[in-house]
Design an enzyme around this catalytic site. Structure first.
Site, mmCIF file in Angstrom:
data_model
loop_
_atom_site.group_PDB
_atom_site.id
_atom_site.type_symbol
_atom_site.label_atom_id
_atom_site.label_comp_id
_atom_site.label_asym_id
_atom_site.label_seq_id
_atom_site.Cartn_x
_atom_site.Cartn_y
_atom_site.Cartn_z
ATOM 1 N N GLY A 204 0.796 -1.227 0.000
ATOM 2 C CA GLY A 204 0.000 0.000 0.000
ATOM 3 C C GLY A 204 0.822 1.266 0.000
ATOM 4 O O GLY A 204 1.585 1.500 0.915
ATOM 5 N N SER A 205 0.679 2.096 -1.032
ATOM 6 C CA SER A 205 1.541 3.256 -1.139
ATOM 7 C C SER A 205 1.098 4.155 -2.285
ATOM 8 O O SER A 205 -0.013 4.046 -2.786
ATOM 9 C CB SER A 205 2.985 2.798 -1.330
ATOM 10 O OG SER A 205 3.037 1.677 -2.185
ATOM 11 N N ARG A 206 2.014 5.029 -2.725
ATOM 12 C CA ARG A 206 1.653 6.044 -3.714
ATOM 13 C C ARG A 206 2.891 6.460 -4.496
ATOM 14 O O ARG A 206 4.012 6.413 -3.986
ATOM 15 C CB ARG A 206 1.050 7.233 -2.964
ATOM 16 C CG ARG A 206 0.927 8.528 -3.718
ATOM 17 C CD ARG A 206 0.231 9.531 -2.830
ATOM 18 N NE ARG A 206 0.496 10.890 -3.213
ATOM 19 C CZ ARG A 206 0.004 11.956 -2.597
ATOM 20 N NH1 ARG A 206 -0.764 11.806 -1.551
ATOM 21 N NH2 ARG A 206 0.295 13.174 -3.011
#
Length: 239
Positions: A204-206
């Protein structure tokens, strides 16, 4: 009948073009061994009771999610890459806005951000052809990745790229509330190409991409992106 076998052939080919990312090898191995060991202990202590069955179902679901997370599809961008900016990650567009970038450019930039959920492929691709000018890693917080402050306050890695036409593009890998490890393969002064992996972010990240003002944006808010496939922008000169 022909259409049936043709469809099946396409599905098989698609499956063959998906492999597991090397970043997941140890994680999947250790989690698998631990899950089997706990399951064996539960079986030994109480047999195939309700608790064991519930545990087995839960671990199958969790392990399936992890395998999905560590997918590493083999992709090749179709078409000319001059002045094209492709999505560096699978996910969804959460930011398209002008921002003051004071760390490197000291002027306004157009920022396009892609948020990756737990169910997305988490391999990252180079968004442009060119050269890696430098790579910098910064420690920080672990806010939810889709929040605006995550871009500057969270742990992140900055990769400055220079296109073949001399345009500087900043690509930022950002850790999230769950993510705790950013892996960056890009190296200073190396050539980079669309279709090559830039790095990987676990759980989970960006990814933010900072573009010059005047760049033609080819995506909209909330749009799903496919890494190395979706054209998110076109630089001046190829509008």
């Amino acid at each position: 009948m022909y259409s049936y076998y043709y469809s099946m052939g396409k599905r098989i080919k698609k499956i063959k073009n998906i492999r597991l990312h090397r970043e997941g090898t140890n994680t999947l191995l250790y989690v698998g061994l631990a899950a089997v060991a706990v399951g064996a202990l539960l079986w030994y202590l109480a047999g195939p009771n309700l608790l064991f069955k519930a545990y087995a179902c839960l671990m199958i679901i969790v392990y399936a999610i992890m395998i999905n997370f560590f997918r590493c599809p083999i992709r090749y961008f179709q078409g000319a890459t001059d002045d094209v900016v492709v999505a560096p990650a699978d996910g969804r567009i959460v930011v398209i806005e002008e921002v003051d970038e004071d760390e490197y450019f000291h002027d306004k930039r157009l920022m396009v951000s892609i948020f990756m959920s737990l169910f997305n492929v988490h391999a990252n691709w180079f968004p442009v052809d060119g050269r890696v000018k430098f790579v910098k890693h910064f420690n920080g917080n672990f806010h939810k990745a889709y929040l605006p402050k995550a871009s500057e306050e969270n742990e992140h890695a900055d990769i400055m790229l220079e296109t073949d036409n001399g345009v500087d593009i900043l690509c930022r890998q950002i850790a999230g509330a769950v993510a705790r490890r950013i892996v960056t393969y890009a190296k200073d002064d190396e050539d980079c190409y669309i279709d090559e992996h830039l790095g990987f972010i676990k759980f989970g990240s960006r990814v933010d991409v900072f573009l010059p003002l005047g760049t033609e944006v080819c995506v909209k808010m909330g749009q799903a992106t496919t890494g190395d496939q979706t054209v998110i922008a076109r630089l001046k000169g190829n509008a």
